[in-house]
Design a protein around this motif. Structure first.
Motif, PDB file in Angstrom:
ATOM      1  N   GLU A  58       0.824  -1.212   0.000  1.00 16.00           N
ATOM      2  CA  GLU A  58       0.000   0.000   0.000  1.00 16.00           C
ATOM      3  C   GLU A  58       0.854   1.255   0.000  1.00 16.00           C
ATOM      4  N   THR A  59       2.049   1.183   0.607  1.00 15.22           N
ATOM      5  CA  THR A  59       2.891   2.382   0.721  1.00 15.22           C
ATOM      6  C   THR A  59       4.279   2.202   0.111  1.00 15.22           C
ATOM      7  N   LYS A  60       4.670   0.948  -0.163  1.00 13.26           N
ATOM      8  CA  LYS A  60       6.012   0.704  -0.674  1.00 13.26           C
ATOM      9  C   LYS A  60       5.937  -0.189  -1.905  1.00 13.26           C
ATOM     10  N   THR A  61       7.090  -0.427  -2.491  1.00 15.78           N
ATOM     11  CA  THR A  61       7.118  -1.194  -3.735  1.00 15.78           C
ATOM     12  C   THR A  61       8.097  -2.356  -3.650  1.00 15.78           C
ATOM     13  N   LEU A  62       7.881  -3.324  -4.506  1.00 16.02           N
ATOM     14  CA  LEU A  62       8.811  -4.433  -4.700  1.00 16.02           C
ATOM     15  C   LEU A  62       9.128  -4.529  -6.187  1.00 16.02           C
ATOM     16  N   ASP A  63      10.327  -4.989  -6.500  1.00 19.43           N
ATOM     17  CA  ASP A  63      10.673  -5.220  -7.897  1.00 19.43           C
ATOM     18  C   ASP A  63      10.236  -6.607  -8.340  1.00 19.43           C
ATOM     19  N   VAL A  64      10.352  -7.567  -7.429  1.00 21.75           N
ATOM     20  CA  VAL A  64       9.988  -8.946  -7.734  1.00 21.75           C
ATOM     21  C   VAL A  64       9.293  -9.550  -6.519  1.00 21.75           C
ATOM     22  N   LEU A  65       8.242 -10.321  -6.770  1.00 24.91           N
ATOM     23  CA  LEU A  65       7.592 -11.100  -5.718  1.00 24.91           C
ATOM     24  C   LEU A  65       7.860 -12.574  -6.019  1.00 24.91           C
ATOM     25  N   LEU A  66       8.568 -13.230  -5.116  1.00 22.30           N
ATOM     26  CA  LEU A  66       8.911 -14.643  -5.247  1.00 22.30           C
ATOM     27  C   LEU A  66       8.010 -15.412  -4.283  1.00 22.30           C
ATOM     28  N   MET A  67       7.082 -16.221  -4.811  1.00 21.78           N
ATOM     29  CA  MET A  67       6.089 -16.827  -3.926  1.00 21.78           C
ATOM     30  C   MET A  67       5.774 -18.269  -4.314  1.00 21.78           C
ATOM     31  N   ASP A  68       5.327 -19.028  -3.325  1.00 20.76           N
ATOM     32  CA  ASP A  68       4.916 -20.411  -3.553  1.00 20.76           C
ATOM     33  C   ASP A  68       3.710 -20.419  -4.488  1.00 20.76           C
ATOM     34  N   GLU A  69       3.731 -21.300  -5.455  1.00 13.95           N
ATOM     35  CA  GLU A  69       2.676 -21.321  -6.461  1.00 13.95           C
ATOM     36  C   GLU A  69       1.316 -21.732  -5.894  1.00 13.95           C
ATOM     37  N   ASN A  70       1.299 -22.331  -4.715  1.00 12.74           N
ATOM     38  CA  ASN A  70       0.039 -22.803  -4.146  1.00 12.74           C
ATOM     39  C   ASN A  70      -0.651 -21.785  -3.247  1.00 12.74           C
ATOM     40  N   ILE A  71      -0.027 -20.633  -3.042  1.00 17.63           N
ATOM     41  CA  ILE A  71      -0.636 -19.594  -2.211  1.00 17.63           C
ATOM     42  C   ILE A  71      -1.606 -18.777  -3.068  1.00 17.63           C
ATOM     43  N   PRO A  72      -2.867 -18.643  -2.637  1.00 17.06           N
ATOM     44  CA  PRO A  72      -3.814 -17.814  -3.397  1.00 17.06           C
ATOM     45  C   PRO A  72      -3.422 -16.342  -3.288  1.00 17.06           C
ATOM     46  N   LEU A  73      -3.456 -15.652  -4.399  1.00 19.91           N
ATOM     47  CA  LEU A  73      -3.008 -14.254  -4.412  1.00 19.91           C
ATOM     48  C   LEU A  73      -4.010 -13.386  -5.148  1.00 19.91           C
ATOM     49  N   ASP A  74      -4.334 -12.247  -4.551  1.00 21.45           N
ATOM     50  CA  ASP A  74      -5.186 -11.255  -5.201  1.00 21.45           C
ATOM     51  C   ASP A  74      -4.273 -10.356  -6.032  1.00 21.45           C
ATOM     52  N   GLU A  75      -4.121 -10.685  -7.311  1.00 21.29           N
ATOM     53  CA  GLU A  75      -3.170  -9.959  -8.153  1.00 21.29           C
ATOM     54  C   GLU A  75      -3.551  -8.499  -8.349  1.00 21.29           C
ATOM     55  N   SER A  76      -4.807  -8.143  -8.076  1.00 22.22           N
ATOM     56  CA  SER A  76      -5.222  -6.741  -8.198  1.00 22.22           C
ATOM     57  C   SER A  76      -4.535  -5.869  -7.142  1.00 22.22           C
ATOM     58  N   LYS A  77      -4.021  -6.491  -6.078  1.00 18.36           N
ATOM     59  CA  LYS A  77      -3.356  -5.748  -5.007  1.00 18.36           C
ATOM     60  C   LYS A  77      -1.842  -5.699  -5.194  1.00 18.36           C
ATOM     61  N   VAL A  78      -1.376  -6.286  -6.285  1.00 17.84           N
ATOM     62  CA  VAL A  78       0.058  -6.274  -6.590  1.00 17.84           C
ATOM     63  C   VAL A  78       0.292  -5.352  -7.783  1.00 17.84           C
ATOM     64  N   PRO A  79       1.115  -4.309  -7.640  1.00 16.89           N
ATOM     65  CA  PRO A  79       1.354  -3.377  -8.753  1.00 16.89           C
ATOM     66  C   PRO A  79       1.840  -4.101 -10.001  1.00 16.89           C
ATOM     67  N   VAL A  80       1.440  -3.589 -11.145  1.00 17.26           N
ATOM     68  CA  VAL A  80       1.830  -4.191 -12.419  1.00 17.26           C
ATOM     69  C   VAL A  80       3.348  -4.224 -12.573  1.00 17.26           C
ATOM     70  N   ALA A  81       4.028  -3.200 -12.010  1.00 20.18           N
ATOM     71  CA  ALA A  81       5.484  -3.106 -12.157  1.00 20.18           C
ATOM     72  C   ALA A  81       6.221  -4.184 -11.375  1.00 20.18           C
ATOM     73  N   CYS A  82       5.540  -4.830 -10.438  1.00 20.84           N
ATOM     74  CA  CYS A  82       6.164  -5.886  -9.635  1.00 20.84           C
ATOM     75  C   CYS A  82       6.069  -7.216 -10.387  1.00 20.84           C
ATOM     76  N   ARG A  83       7.204  -7.748 -10.766  1.00 21.17           N
ATOM     77  CA  ARG A  83       7.209  -9.013 -11.483  1.00 21.17           C
ATOM     78  C   ARG A  83       6.985 -10.160 -10.491  1.00 21.17           C
ATOM     79  N   MET A  84       6.230 -11.157 -10.895  1.00 22.91           N
ATOM     80  CA  MET A  84       5.951 -12.291 -10.022  1.00 22.91           C
ATOM     81  C   MET A  84       6.635 -13.546 -10.550  1.00 22.91           C
TER      82      MET A  84
END
Length: 325
Positions: A58-84
């Protein structure tokens, strides 16, 4: 936040990597291994839950999000600029390379780091040298925000943290252990025990670390340019800190040529006529001592009246200093 740094022709960057995984022990171990690798520009952060991740974004940014493929994620809450990049329990196409935004979770950590850099098309040559930065903060005028700037430079380092070295003529703090005097002695001896001594005696505060303060400015007069060059090279080789800031009083320097050992020379200023006269005299002294190149490297700054590490100070550093690093 990707922090772009500039030094001569070299462009330097650090990249924030978020890690989200249900196996907390694995996640913390991966984060620690990435951050302890002195040869990469990645700075990893571990998130214990999706909610913690969303709150951070909400206030900061990430360049890359490295996450387990089985975790459900609301991609609408992840900035487009953050690569997953999704971590899998099976090798992708039988290899450990990133393919289709996926990487084998149990690859070697160095391989994961290299693959992330390759995926982002980042050149990783000579990384440790490029990440490290040494600062001298010095000014011939008082009450100009010199110590505020020095501390804030340390607090602004998000790679491996900043180290503050108090080398003023008269410090408001008293170091009962005389750590800095002992460091100077070890430097003069070119002692192999220097980094071990510093490791034991550095004080780690919440947002930066402190090596020590001068008990007497006479101790610092023992240092010459070769000593300072050697000390800064030792900091660089050690790799524990990526920012080292010397808060310097002019009287502690036996030879102003010592300033040439630093990557950056920061000179806080005030705009009144008397202060400008003092700064002009300081630059003329450098010129007279045939230190014209150092004089031209001085970076004058009008430091704001703000709390060290405050949002205002960090914005100031990013705008005024970040583009030079």
């Amino acid at each position: 936040m990707t922090c772009a740094l500039q030094s001569g022709g070299d462009k330097i960057q650090q990249y924030k990597i978020g890690i989200l995984d249900g196996d907390r022990a694995y996640m913390i171990s991966l984060m620690n291994h990435i951050n302890s690798d002195r040869d990469n520009p990645l700075f990893a952060l571990a998130f214990s839950s999706e909610g913690e991740l969303y709150g951070y974004l909400e206030t900061k940014t990430l360049d890359v999000l490295l996450m387990d493929e089985n975790i459900p994620l609301d991609e609408s809450k992840v900035p487009v600029a953050c690569r997953m990049i999704f971590m899998t329990r099976d090798r992708v196409d039988g290899s450990e390379e990133i393919s289709h935004n996926r990487i084998f979770k149990y690859s070697r950590v160095r391989n994961i780091s290299s693959e992330i850099l390759r995926y982002m098309n980042i050149d990783d040559t000579d990384r440790r040298r490029k990440l490290f930065r040494s600062y001298a903060v010095i000014s011939p005028i008082g009450r100009c925000g010199k110590t505020n700037l020095a501390v804030s430079l340390c607090m602004n380092d998000e790679v491996r943290g900043g180290l503050y070295v108090g080398m003023e003529e008269y410090s408001a703090f008293h170091d009962h252990e005389d750590v800095l005097a002992n460091v100077i002695y070890l430097v003069k001896q070119r002692s192999p025990d220097l980094t071990g001594y510093m490791e034991k005696n550095i004080v780690e505060l919440e947002e930066y670390s402190v090596l020590g303060y001068l008990g007497s400015y006479i101790d610092a007069l023992e240092l010459n340019t070769e000593d300072m060059v050697w000390l800064i090279d030792e900091f660089r080789r050690w790799g524990r800190y990526t920012t080292v800031v010397f808060d310097m009083g002019q009287a502690v320097l036996k030879d102003l040529a010592i300033l040439g050992a630093f990557d950056e020379i920061m000179v806080p200023e005030l705009k009144d006529e008397l202060s400008q006269d003092k700064l002009g005299m300081f630059e003329r002294v450098l010129e007279r001592r045939e230190l014209g190149k150092i004089a031209r490297r001085l970076h004058r700054l009008n430091v704001p009246l703000a709390v060290p590490g405050s949002a205002e100070m960090l914005r100031f550093i990013e705008s005024e200093i970040g583009s030079r690093r």
